[in-house]
Enzyme design. Structure first.
Site, PDB file in Angstrom:
ATOM      1  N   LYS A 111       0.838  -1.214   0.000  1.00 50.65           N
ATOM      2  CA  LYS A 111       0.000   0.000   0.000  1.00 50.65           C
ATOM      3  C   LYS A 111       0.864   1.251   0.000  1.00 50.65           C
ATOM      4  CE  LYS A 111      -1.545   1.774   3.997  1.00 50.65           C
ATOM      5  NZ  LYS A 111      -1.492   3.149   4.444  1.00 50.65           N
ATOM      6  N   ASN A 112       1.813   1.308   0.943  1.00 55.06           N
ATOM      7  CA  ASN A 112       2.549   2.560   1.127  1.00 55.06           C
ATOM      8  C   ASN A 112       3.500   2.871  -0.025  1.00 55.06           C
ATOM      9  OD1 ASN A 112       1.159   3.074   3.413  1.00 55.06           O
ATOM     10  ND2 ASN A 112       2.800   2.543   4.841  1.00 55.06           N
TER      11      ASN A 112
ATOM     12  N   ARG B  82      -3.193  10.077   4.153  1.00 57.23           N
ATOM     13  CA  ARG B  82      -1.977  10.879   4.265  1.00 57.23           C
ATOM     14  C   ARG B  82      -1.255  11.065   2.915  1.00 57.23           C
ATOM     15  NH1 ARG B  82      -0.011  14.010   8.136  1.00 57.23           N
ATOM     16  NH2 ARG B  82       2.239  14.095   8.016  1.00 57.23           N
TER      17      ARG B  82
ATOM     18  N   CYS C 116      -4.278   7.907   9.338  1.00 59.41           N
ATOM     19  CA  CYS C 116      -4.564   7.302  10.633  1.00 59.41           C
ATOM     20  C   CYS C 116      -4.385   8.325  11.745  1.00 59.41           C
ATOM     21  CB  CYS C 116      -3.610   6.132  10.879  1.00 59.41           C
ATOM     22  SG  CYS C 116      -4.070   4.655   9.992  1.00 59.41           S
TER      23      CYS C 116
ATOM     24  N   ARG D  49       0.944  14.576  13.480  1.00 60.54           N
ATOM     25  CA  ARG D  49       1.297  14.389  12.069  1.00 60.54           C
ATOM     26  C   ARG D  49       1.324  15.693  11.262  1.00 60.54           C
ATOM     27  NH1 ARG D  49      -1.165   8.938   9.662  1.00 60.54           N
ATOM     28  NH2 ARG D  49       0.904   8.857   8.764  1.00 60.54           N
TER      29      ARG D  49
ATOM     30  N   VAL E 241       2.834  18.654   8.622  1.00 61.71           N
ATOM     31  CA  VAL E 241       3.469  18.517   7.296  1.00 61.71           C
ATOM     32  C   VAL E 241       4.559  19.576   7.108  1.00 61.71           C
ATOM     33  CG1 VAL E 241       1.621  17.329   6.055  1.00 61.71           C
ATOM     34  CG2 VAL E 241       1.556  19.824   6.263  1.00 61.71           C
ATOM     35  N   ASP E 242       5.079  20.088   8.223  1.00 59.68           N
ATOM     36  CA  ASP E 242       6.077  21.159   8.129  1.00 59.68           C
ATOM     37  C   ASP E 242       7.300  20.763   7.294  1.00 59.68           C
ATOM     38  OD1 ASP E 242       6.390  19.361  10.309  1.00 59.68           O
ATOM     39  OD2 ASP E 242       7.886  20.660  11.232  1.00 59.68           O
TER      40      ASP E 242
ATOM     41  N   ASP F 257       4.598   0.426  12.038  1.00 57.07           N
ATOM     42  CA  ASP F 257       3.384  -0.169  11.458  1.00 57.07           C
ATOM     43  C   ASP F 257       3.202  -1.641  11.859  1.00 57.07           C
ATOM     44  OD1 ASP F 257       2.899   2.242  10.302  1.00 57.07           O
ATOM     45  OD2 ASP F 257       3.337   1.642   8.249  1.00 57.07           O
TER      46      ASP F 257
ATOM     47  N   ILE G 142       8.000   6.706  17.077  1.00 55.98           N
ATOM     48  CA  ILE G 142       7.742   7.461  15.833  1.00 55.98           C
ATOM     49  C   ILE G 142       6.501   8.350  15.969  1.00 55.98           C
ATOM     50  CG2 ILE G 142       7.370   7.276  13.319  1.00 55.98           C
ATOM     51  CD1 ILE G 142      10.049   6.039  14.180  1.00 55.98           C
TER      52      ILE G 142
ATOM     53  N   ARG H  59      -8.591  -0.259   4.462  1.00 57.79           N
ATOM     54  CA  ARG H  59      -7.642   0.699   3.882  1.00 57.79           C
ATOM     55  C   ARG H  59      -6.344   0.005   3.495  1.00 57.79           C
ATOM     56  NH1 ARG H  59      -5.798   5.092   7.515  1.00 57.79           N
ATOM     57  NH2 ARG H  59      -4.486   5.313   5.693  1.00 57.79           N
TER      58      ARG H  59
HETATM   59  C1  LIG Z   1       1.211   6.345   3.556  1.00 62.21           C
HETATM   60  C2  LIG Z   1       2.470   6.017   4.259  1.00 62.21           C
HETATM   61  O1  LIG Z   1       3.490   5.734   3.650  1.00 62.21           O
HETATM   62  N1  LIG Z   1       2.408   6.009   5.587  1.00 62.21           N
HETATM   63  C3  LIG Z   1       3.567   5.612   6.352  1.00 62.21           C
HETATM   64  C4  LIG Z   1       4.495   6.793   6.502  1.00 62.21           C
HETATM   65  O2  LIG Z   1       3.729   7.831   7.124  1.00 62.21           O
HETATM   66  P1  LIG Z   1       4.306   9.304   7.122  1.00 62.21           P
HETATM   67  O3  LIG Z   1       5.026   9.560   5.860  1.00 62.21           O
HETATM   68  O4  LIG Z   1       3.185  10.188   7.504  1.00 62.21           O
HETATM   69  O5  LIG Z   1       5.331   9.194   8.332  1.00 62.21           O
HETATM   70  P2  LIG Z   1       6.596  10.104   8.620  1.00 62.21           P
HETATM   71  O6  LIG Z   1       7.822   9.283   8.465  1.00 62.21           O
HETATM   72  O7  LIG Z   1       6.484  11.347   7.842  1.00 62.21           O
HETATM   73  O8  LIG Z   1       6.388  10.454  10.153  1.00 62.21           O
HETATM   74  C5  LIG Z   1       7.391  10.202  11.117  1.00 62.21           C
HETATM   75  C6  LIG Z   1       7.311  11.250  12.196  1.00 62.21           C
HETATM   76  O9  LIG Z   1       7.653  12.506  11.641  1.00 62.21           O
HETATM   77  C7  LIG Z   1       6.700  13.487  11.989  1.00 62.21           C
HETATM   78  N2  LIG Z   1       6.618  14.477  10.887  1.00 62.21           N
HETATM   79  C8  LIG Z   1       6.426  14.050   9.610  1.00 62.21           C
HETATM   80  C9  LIG Z   1       6.329  14.965   8.581  1.00 62.21           C
HETATM   81  C10 LIG Z   1       6.441  16.339   8.880  1.00 62.21           C
HETATM   82  O10 LIG Z   1       6.351  17.206   7.998  1.00 62.21           O
HETATM   83  N3  LIG Z   1       6.631  16.716  10.170  1.00 62.21           N
HETATM   84  C11 LIG Z   1       6.735  15.820  11.194  1.00 62.21           C
HETATM   85  O11 LIG Z   1       6.904  16.205  12.354  1.00 62.21           O
HETATM   86  C12 LIG Z   1       5.404  12.689  12.152  1.00 62.21           C
HETATM   87  O12 LIG Z   1       4.438  13.370  12.908  1.00 62.21           O
HETATM   88  C13 LIG Z   1       5.921  11.421  12.818  1.00 62.21           C
HETATM   89  O13 LIG Z   1       6.030  11.629  14.198  1.00 62.21           O
HETATM   90  O14 LIG Z   1       5.603   6.415   7.312  1.00 62.21           O
HETATM   91  C14 LIG Z   1       5.251   6.015   8.649  1.00 62.21           C
HETATM   92  C15 LIG Z   1       6.545   5.735   9.393  1.00 62.21           C
HETATM   93  O15 LIG Z   1       7.179   4.627   8.878  1.00 62.21           O
HETATM   94  C16 LIG Z   1       4.308   4.827   8.596  1.00 62.21           C
HETATM   95  O16 LIG Z   1       3.851   4.572   9.905  1.00 62.21           O
HETATM   96  C17 LIG Z   1       3.109   5.107   7.706  1.00 62.21           C
HETATM   97  O17 LIG Z   1       2.387   3.917   7.496  1.00 62.21           O
HETATM   98  C1  LIG Z   2      -0.307   4.941   9.276  1.00 63.27           C
HETATM   99  C2  LIG Z   2      -0.589   4.347   8.118  1.00 63.27           C
HETATM  100  O1  LIG Z   2      -1.130   4.924   7.025  1.00 63.27           O
HETATM  101  P1  LIG Z   2      -1.312   6.510   6.798  1.00 63.27           P
HETATM  102  O2  LIG Z   2       0.079   7.077   6.822  1.00 63.27           O
HETATM  103  O3  LIG Z   2      -1.956   6.640   5.460  1.00 63.27           O
HETATM  104  O4  LIG Z   2      -2.173   7.017   7.900  1.00 63.27           O
HETATM  105  C3  LIG Z   2      -0.289   2.914   7.941  1.00 63.27           C
HETATM  106  O5  LIG Z   2      -0.224   2.448   6.793  1.00 63.27           O
HETATM  107  O6  LIG Z   2      -0.106   2.209   8.960  1.00 63.27           O
END
Ligand SMILES: CC(=O)N[C@H]1[C@@H](OP(=O)(O)OP(=O)(O)OC[C@H]2O[C@@H](n3ccc(=O)[nH]c3=O)[C@H](O)[C@@H]2O)O[C@H](CO)[C@@H](O)[C@@H]1O
Ligand SMILES: C=C(OP(=O)(O)O)C(=O)O
Length: 426
Positions: free
Chosen positions: A22-23, A94, A118, A123, A125-126, A310, A332, A402
């Protein structure tokens, strides 16, 4: 809303095919926005998330041909008809936020809703926005939308992430493929899905090197072409079924498993006393536990190649029936223990203290009605239900849909007793 009815206690025996990840699939789908030529993705998992993203891409003008039941998806972004990604579509997931950079690269401007996904923490997006700004995008956040423009075009940049974010690394990498000059991403995430995305982009003509390490280099090109790419197998799905087999007992072989991406999980299963035969060349993972009680093992989630967040909920379900006490640390996400109180309804003894859960293994779990709160939490309840005595009803399983393709069919083929019931939650 559908729910799952699980009669626990049966061992699992047989083979389970692993679906496409999926990811990875989600970011590969987004890559189609970077070219006016067709992209074909094979080994596509048919999931709520991938189908929702297909709808968002259609809203933007992408022609999507992906018949139900097929694992090949054709995407053609020859002409985009919109650069607006609306809240109703982006809030569900996301990964949909990653259309922002590619839309700016392709059209010079875009308006994209802030994302959902989720509910496992704040979370923000900075890091995504900082990367796009460093590449020359002018961004404003207004009314829940990011409004972006790059009148002069995007330029390569040297970006040092304050933490290795998977999504921000992928977003920056996608965008930088069409920026002029060189982009360097430091402290980049190293998850295998990032390498899969880079392989696809490189086959489209991008110049990306260094994925799998924390420094990624992208030399921008003028134009990308179409390609055909096979989505990598889902390491989280494979890890989930490995833990289901370990929890229920029996002998299960996972076919098409990304063995080399699962090192940390395999090590923990072995520590817990599970027999794991990992054959990288054949892409199979055989999981066996015959009668012996699991040993309690502690774990701390880490960025890849560490133990994946995950798989944390699934591991907690497993440890809830192990012999002894394990400490599970989530590093995380700040709020990813929502499965703990639900597992306790089945008789698990779990005490959450901040980012740590202390799991005292119990002799057995007993079936109960429970509620799924997010994707991986949901499947941890399925694992617990398989190991429990009696009937477990998992409500709100739209979360499960999902990310898990044909979950009941795959587990039932190995002897599980899971039924999907349509209708109201209990
Ligand atoms: C769709 C997808 O691929 N989802 C995966 C992706 O989520 P996702 O890409 O959202 O996860 P990130 O690696 O970005 O998040 C890691 C940490 O960084 C923080 N953060 C992230 C971005 C940002 O701009 N600012 C910030 O502070 C997040 O809040 C979190 O605490 O990687 C995660 C970590 O392996 C997985 O659990 C999710 O399943
Ligand atoms: C957290 C997950 O997905 P998303 O980043 O889309 O919320 C996930 O695949 O476990």
């Amino acid at each position: 809303m559908d729910r799952l009815n699980i009669i626990g206690g049966a061992e699992l025996n047989g083979r389970i095919p692993v679906s496409g990840a999926k990811n990875s699939a989600l970011k590969l789908m987004v890559a189609c926005l970077l070219t006016d030529q067709p992209i074909t993705l094979t080994n596509m998992p048919s999931l709520a998330d991938t189908r929702f993203l297909a709808q968002l891409l259609e809203t933007l003008g992408v022609e999507v041909y992906w018949p139900k039941g097929e694992s090949t998806c054709h995407l053609n972004a020859a002409e985009l008809k919109s650069t607006i990604a609306p809240y109703e579509q982006v809030r569900k997931m996301r990964a949909s936020f990653n259309v922002l950079g590619p839309l700016i690269a392709r059209s010079g401007h875009a308006t994209v809703s802030l994302p959902g996904g989720c509910a496992i923490g704040a979370r923000p997006v900075d890091l995504h926005l900082q990367a796009l700004e460093a590449m020359g995008a002018d961004l404003k956040v207004e009314n829940g939308y990011v409004k972006a423009a790059a009148i002069q075009g995007l330029k390569g940049a040297h970006i040092v992430f304050s933490m290795p974010s998977v999504g921000a690394t992928e977003h920056a990498m996608l965008t930088a493929t069409l920026a002029s000059g060189e982009t360097i991403l430091e402290n980049a995430a190293r998850e295998p899905e990032i390498e899969d995305l880079a392989d696809c982009l490189n086959s489209m003509g991008a110049k990306i090197s260094g994925t799998g390490t924390s420094t990624i280099r992208i030399v921008g090109v003028e134009k990308l072409n179409g390609t055909t790419h096979a989505v990598m197998p889902d390491r989280i799905e494979a890890g989930t079924y490995a833990m289901a087999a370990a929890a229920a007992g029996g002998d299960v072989t996972l076919d098409g498993a990304p063995v080399d991406a699962l090192g940390a999980m395999i090590a923990k299963l072995r520590e817990a006393g599970v027999t794991v035969d990992a054959d990288e060349a054949a892409s199979t993972l055989r999981i066996r536990r015959n009668g012996t009680r699991l040993k309690a093992v502690s774990v701390s989630t880490q960025p890849h190649p560490g133990f994946p967040t995950d798989l944390q909920a699934q591991f907690m379900a497993l440890m809830s029936v192990a012999d002894g006490t394990s400490i599970i640390r989530e590093t995380i996400f700040e709020n990813r223990f929502m499965h703990a109180p639900e597992l306790s309804r089945l008789g698990a003894d779990i005490n959450v203290r901040g980012q740590e859960a202390v799991v005292k293994g119990v002799d057995h779990l007993t079936g109960a009605p429970v509620m799924a709160t997010d994707l991986r939490a949901s499947v941890s309840l399925v694992i617990a239900g398989l190991a429990a005595e009696g009937e477990t009803v998992v409500n709100r399983i739209y979360h499960l849909d999902r990310g898990f393709e044909r979950l009941e069919a795959k587990l039932n083929a190995c002897g599980a007793n899971i039924k999907r019931l349509a209708g109201e939650d209990e």
